[in-house]
Design a protein around this motif. Structure first.
Motif, PDB file in Angstrom:
ATOM      1  N   TYR A  11      18.951 -15.051  52.925  1.00 54.82           N
ATOM      2  CA  TYR A  11      19.908 -14.715  53.982  1.00 54.82           C
ATOM      3  C   TYR A  11      20.385 -13.269  53.852  1.00 54.82           C
ATOM      4  CZ  TYR A  11      24.106 -14.864  56.887  1.00 54.82           C
ATOM      5  OH  TYR A  11      25.066 -14.588  57.839  1.00 54.82           O
ATOM      6  N   LYS A  12      20.665 -12.845  52.638  1.00 53.74           N
ATOM      7  CA  LYS A  12      21.155 -11.473  52.445  1.00 53.74           C
ATOM      8  C   LYS A  12      20.065 -10.445  52.722  1.00 53.74           C
ATOM      9  CE  LYS A  12      24.603 -12.808  48.997  1.00 53.74           C
ATOM     10  NZ  LYS A  12      25.031 -12.709  47.568  1.00 53.74           N
ATOM     11  N   ASN A  13      18.839 -10.756  52.332  1.00 56.71           N
ATOM     12  CA  ASN A  13      17.733  -9.813  52.506  1.00 56.71           C
ATOM     13  C   ASN A  13      17.035  -9.944  53.857  1.00 56.71           C
ATOM     14  OD1 ASN A  13      18.172  -8.902  49.860  1.00 56.71           O
ATOM     15  ND2 ASN A  13      16.796 -10.475  49.021  1.00 56.71           N
ATOM     16  N   ARG A  14      17.481 -10.900  54.675  1.00 51.93           N
ATOM     17  CA  ARG A  14      16.897 -11.122  56.003  1.00 51.93           C
ATOM     18  C   ARG A  14      15.374 -11.319  55.921  1.00 51.93           C
ATOM     19  NH1 ARG A  14      20.044  -9.923  60.489  1.00 51.93           N
ATOM     20  NH2 ARG A  14      22.147  -9.157  59.989  1.00 51.93           N
ATOM     21  N   THR A  15      14.974 -12.253  55.082  1.00 55.42           N
ATOM     22  CA  THR A  15      13.563 -12.565  54.909  1.00 55.42           C
ATOM     23  C   THR A  15      13.405 -14.075  54.816  1.00 55.42           C
ATOM     24  OG1 THR A  15      11.614 -12.218  53.530  1.00 55.42           O
ATOM     25  CG2 THR A  15      13.719 -12.392  52.391  1.00 55.42           C
ATOM     26  N   HIS A  16      12.166 -14.525  54.960  1.00 47.85           N
ATOM     27  CA  HIS A  16      11.857 -15.952  54.845  1.00 47.85           C
ATOM     28  C   HIS A  16      10.840 -16.210  53.735  1.00 47.85           C
ATOM     29  CE1 HIS A  16      14.035 -17.048  58.510  1.00 47.85           C
ATOM     30  NE2 HIS A  16      13.517 -15.968  59.076  1.00 47.85           N
ATOM     31  N   ARG A  17      10.682 -15.277  52.826  1.00 46.23           N
ATOM     32  CA  ARG A  17       9.746 -15.414  51.717  1.00 46.23           C
ATOM     33  C   ARG A  17      10.483 -15.220  50.400  1.00 46.23           C
ATOM     34  NH1 ARG A  17       4.266 -14.894  53.057  1.00 46.23           N
ATOM     35  NH2 ARG A  17       3.886 -14.397  55.256  1.00 46.23           N
ATOM     36  N   ILE A  18      10.153 -16.066  49.441  1.00 45.55           N
ATOM     37  CA  ILE A  18      10.720 -15.948  48.109  1.00 45.55           C
ATOM     38  C   ILE A  18       9.809 -16.675  47.130  1.00 45.55           C
ATOM     39  CG2 ILE A  18      12.155 -18.041  48.091  1.00 45.55           C
ATOM     40  CD1 ILE A  18      14.384 -16.286  46.831  1.00 45.55           C
ATOM     41  N   GLN A  19       9.834 -16.267  45.891  1.00 48.90           N
ATOM     42  CA  GLN A  19       8.970 -16.843  44.865  1.00 48.90           C
ATOM     43  C   GLN A  19       9.404 -18.271  44.545  1.00 48.90           C
ATOM     44  OE1 GLN A  19       6.383 -15.202  43.810  1.00 48.90           O
ATOM     45  NE2 GLN A  19       5.630 -16.613  42.256  1.00 48.90           N
ATOM     46  N   ASP A  20       8.420 -19.182  44.415  1.00 47.75           N
ATOM     47  CA  ASP A  20       8.670 -20.590  44.060  1.00 47.75           C
ATOM     48  C   ASP A  20       9.700 -21.216  44.997  1.00 47.75           C
ATOM     49  OD1 ASP A  20       6.890 -20.324  41.951  1.00 47.75           O
ATOM     50  OD2 ASP A  20       8.466 -19.770  40.536  1.00 47.75           O
ATOM     51  N   ARG A  21       9.448 -21.078  46.277  1.00 46.99           N
ATOM     52  CA  ARG A  21      10.395 -21.577  47.269  1.00 46.99           C
ATOM     53  C   ARG A  21      10.425 -23.100  47.280  1.00 46.99           C
ATOM     54  NH1 ARG A  21      10.476 -19.877  53.677  1.00 46.99           N
ATOM     55  NH2 ARG A  21      12.338 -21.080  54.259  1.00 46.99           N
ATOM     56  N   ILE A  22      11.609 -23.679  47.283  1.00 43.08           N
ATOM     57  CA  ILE A  22      11.792 -25.121  47.334  1.00 43.08           C
ATOM     58  C   ILE A  22      11.758 -25.566  48.790  1.00 43.08           C
ATOM     59  CG2 ILE A  22      13.407 -27.015  46.905  1.00 43.08           C
ATOM     60  CD1 ILE A  22      14.325 -25.608  44.428  1.00 43.08           C
ATOM     61  N   VAL A  23      10.885 -26.523  49.085  1.00 44.19           N
ATOM     62  CA  VAL A  23      10.776 -27.055  50.447  1.00 44.19           C
ATOM     63  C   VAL A  23      11.156 -28.528  50.520  1.00 44.19           C
ATOM     64  CG1 VAL A  23       9.036 -25.379  51.139  1.00 44.19           C
ATOM     65  CG2 VAL A  23       8.324 -27.532  50.085  1.00 44.19           C
ATOM     66  N   SER A  24      11.473 -29.138  49.384  1.00 47.47           N
ATOM     67  CA  SER A  24      11.907 -30.537  49.348  1.00 47.47           C
ATOM     68  C   SER A  24      12.815 -30.732  48.148  1.00 47.47           C
ATOM     69  CB  SER A  24      10.702 -31.478  49.260  1.00 47.47           C
ATOM     70  OG  SER A  24      11.125 -32.818  49.101  1.00 47.47           O
ATOM     71  N   LEU A  25      14.008 -31.285  48.388  1.00 43.31           N
ATOM     72  CA  LEU A  25      14.956 -31.491  47.290  1.00 43.31           C
ATOM     73  C   LEU A  25      14.487 -32.592  46.348  1.00 43.31           C
ATOM     74  CD1 LEU A  25      18.387 -31.201  49.145  1.00 43.31           C
ATOM     75  CD2 LEU A  25      17.357 -29.559  47.584  1.00 43.31           C
ATOM     76  N   HIS A  26      13.903 -33.635  46.888  1.00 36.70           N
ATOM     77  CA  HIS A  26      13.466 -34.753  46.050  1.00 36.70           C
ATOM     78  C   HIS A  26      12.099 -34.508  45.413  1.00 36.70           C
ATOM     79  CE1 HIS A  26      16.798 -37.333  47.285  1.00 36.70           C
ATOM     80  NE2 HIS A  26      16.621 -36.879  48.513  1.00 36.70           N
ATOM     81  N   GLN A  27      11.356 -33.508  45.917  1.00 35.99           N
ATOM     82  CA  GLN A  27      10.096 -33.104  45.306  1.00 35.99           C
ATOM     83  C   GLN A  27      10.096 -31.581  45.157  1.00 35.99           C
ATOM     84  OE1 GLN A  27       6.487 -35.039  46.880  1.00 35.99           O
ATOM     85  NE2 GLN A  27       7.797 -36.317  48.141  1.00 35.99           N
ATOM     86  N   PRO A  28      10.891 -31.067  44.228  1.00 38.54           N
ATOM     87  CA  PRO A  28      11.014 -29.605  44.113  1.00 38.54           C
ATOM     88  C   PRO A  28       9.754 -28.908  43.631  1.00 38.54           C
ATOM     89  CG  PRO A  28      12.181 -30.689  42.317  1.00 38.54           C
ATOM     90  CD  PRO A  28      11.752 -31.778  43.260  1.00 38.54           C
ATOM     91  N   HIS A  29       8.766 -29.662  43.152  1.00 39.76           N
ATOM     92  CA  HIS A  29       7.524 -29.052  42.691  1.00 39.76           C
ATOM     93  C   HIS A  29       6.583 -28.708  43.846  1.00 39.76           C
ATOM     94  CE1 HIS A  29       7.023 -33.448  42.870  1.00 39.76           C
ATOM     95  NE2 HIS A  29       5.805 -33.188  43.299  1.00 39.76           N
ATOM     96  N   VAL A  30       6.845 -29.231  45.042  1.00 37.22           N
ATOM     97  CA  VAL A  30       5.973 -28.982  46.195  1.00 37.22           C
ATOM     98  C   VAL A  30       6.191 -27.559  46.688  1.00 37.22           C
ATOM     99  CG1 VAL A  30       5.419 -29.687  48.546  1.00 37.22           C
ATOM    100  CG2 VAL A  30       5.969 -31.409  46.818  1.00 37.22           C
ATOM    101  N   ARG A  31       5.085 -26.889  47.015  1.00 40.20           N
ATOM    102  CA  ARG A  31       5.146 -25.506  47.475  1.00 40.20           C
ATOM    103  C   ARG A  31       4.398 -25.373  48.810  1.00 40.20           C
ATOM    104  NH1 ARG A  31       8.487 -25.559  44.387  1.00 40.20           N
ATOM    105  NH2 ARG A  31       8.703 -24.490  42.392  1.00 40.20           N
TER     106      ARG A  31
END
Length: 506
Positions: A310-330
């Motif tokens: 949000y601060k950097n106005r981007t949608h990319r980040i390293q090891d991004r979490i896309v599921s709370l119950h499966q945080p290993h999914v990328r």
């Protein structure tokens, strides 16, 4: 604790009610006959070094039940129910007689999957394929002996037919190169996990709701010393629905809604930390369940990632979490027409004589071209020589792989580097070779289609990382076993046509 079952069960040893007998032509009976259970049991027993405690289920029951589940795409409960109702499935998992009671509970399947991780499944797959290779060598020796007898006048018409059968059974390989033989096909795909399509707003709202539940548990667990912290859950829910119900919200509206949810999550995390500190001061333990503790760690990581984006106005980040119950999914960017991004594990496989092997399985995105050199070296360890050709798409044709293949006399499929050929005949021959390679490479695409349409590779239902890897590896093992059954069926009829095999009823 583990107790070996010796000798292994055969079809004649299985007891059916009413003096029945199992059919030897059943697919589960044939499948049980081509799996080296004794060799698998030797490796499986080392997992239980202690001689105390409850006796673990045999390897035939543990691995067999997982094979049934992967082959038929059953759930855990349905797998147990089908095994309870079907005598052939009970024979396949090693039961000595038909029983009406359940051999194990559905919870046991979770434990079975944890025992067979991706590395162990790769060893089992290789062990089964090596057993098939040894069986083929024995069959070839028997066919050679039969050819010698026919040459001495013991039979007529056998050598020509047998020669034709050998050509069909042996893997396709060209004789142009003395050292390199065979063809290796490489490709990669994504095995999507069973998660909802992730959005920044949806993930933050889900995190806020779970934090509200944790605040309730902590407040009740420490005895309600004060009034429950005000989290404004109704207002936060209303703010989320206001945007999520819009068909096509604008960017500034999404950014504003994300900012609100970030503030709600930040405040709830502060309340959770305060309540955890009070529980520690009052010596109250186990206020949160283990799953909630794991989920809280994922929420903290998610908040840090979303705040940075949000601060950097981007949608990319390293090891991004896309599921709370499966945080290993990328997220895996594939560029396909159906979905440009898939969420799951990326699997690179090699196809050798119709049998697939997993070369690399990772939840993080990687360049599949890195797997070529390792796959080629493992091919040499299995066969004693390098492949004559490696068929892969253009992403594998980087400078390192081209130099590696050229040094070892391996032809890497695809257009040659440099200027186009001036000679029209050579240019035509090169185009013809590219088309032929593309046709042969379709086999690996068909393998992916088989796994995703017929089996469970299109949607991995497991939540835990290790169990999901087990399910992915199990699907490729099942496809290899099915291919082995088809090969045995073809070899049986070829031998019948050649006159080298007489059935028992003759």
């Amino acid at each position: 604790m583990y107790k070996k079952t010796s000798p292994q069960l055969t079809i004649d040893d299985f007891i059916l009610p009413f003096s029945g007998k199992l059919s030897a032509d059943n697919r589960w009976v044939k499948l049980a006959g081509i799996i080296p259970w004794d060799e698998l049991e030797k490796q499986y027993a080392f997992m239980f070094p202690s001689d105390r405690g409850n006796v673990a289920k045999p390897v035939r029951m543990a691995l067999g039940s997982l094979l049934i589940q992967a082959r038929c795409d059953y759930s855990d409960r349905e797998t147990v129910q089908q095994i309870t109702e079907n005598p052939y499935l009970q024979y396949f998992i090693g039961l000595k007689e038909y029983q009406l009671t359940k051999p194990f509970t559905p919870v046991a399947l979770v434990k079975f999957r944890k025992r067979f991780n991706a590395k162990r499944m790769a060893e089992i797959n290789e062990l089964i394929l090596q057993a098939e290779k040894a069986q083929k060598k024995t069959q070839k020796d028997q066919d050679d002996d039969h050819d010698d007898r026919d040459a001495n006048g013991s039979g007529g018409g056998g050598p020509a037919r047998e020669g034709y059968a050998v050509v069909i059974e042996e893997p396709a390989s060209t004789q142009n190169s003395e050292s390199n033989q065979g063809t290796l096909i490489l490709d990669a795909t994504c095995t999507p996990a069973d998660i909802k399509y992730p959005t920044d707003l949806g993930l933050l709202n889900e995190a806020r709701e779970n934090l509200d539940i944790m605040i309730d548990c902590l407040h009740e667990g420490i005895g309600k010393p004060t009034r429950r912290p005000r989290t404004h859950r109704e207002k936060a829910r209303k703010d989320y629905l206001t945007l999520s119900k819009q068909r096509s919200p604008r960017k500034h509206q999404i950014r504003k809604a994300v900012k609100k949810q970030l503030q709600y999550v930040k405040r709830n995390l502060g309340f959770v930390d305060q309540l955890l500190q009070k529980a520690k001061e009052q010596n109250v333990e186990n206020v949160l369940r283990p799953r909630q503790v794991t989920l809280l760690g994922a929420i903290r990581e998610l908040y840090a990632q979303q705040s940075a984006m949000y601060k950097n106005r981007t949608h990319r980040i390293q090891d991004r979490i896309v599921s709370l119950h499966q945080p290993h999914v990328r997220p895996i960017v594939r560029g396909k027409a159906k979905a440009s991004v898939e969420f799951g594990a990326k699997v690179a496989i090699s196809l050798d004589n119709g049998y697939s092997r997993i070369e690399k399985l990772s939840w993080d995105s990687y360049n599949e071209a890195e797997t070529l050199r390792g796959a080629v070296e493992r091919y040499k360890e299995r066969h004693g020589h390098y492949p004559e050709a490696v068929l892969a798409d253009r992403i594998y044709r980087n400078r390192e792989n081209l130099a590696f293949c050229k040094q070892r006399g391996i032809r890497l499929s695809g257009p040659r580097l440099g200027r186009p050929l001036a000679n029209g005949l050579l240019k035509k021959a090169e185009k013809r070779m590219e088309r032929l390679d593309a046709r042969q490479r379709n086999a690996v695409e068909g393998k992916f289609g088989e796994g995703k349409r017929k089996y469970g590779l299109a949607c991995i239902m497991a939540r835990l990382k290790e169990t999901a890897e087990c399910m992915i590896s199990m699907q490729f093992l099942v496809m290899n076993l099915e291919h082995k059954l088809r090969v045995l069926f073809v070899q049986f009829w070829l031998r019948m046509m050649a006159g080298t095999f007489k059935p028992s009823f003759c």
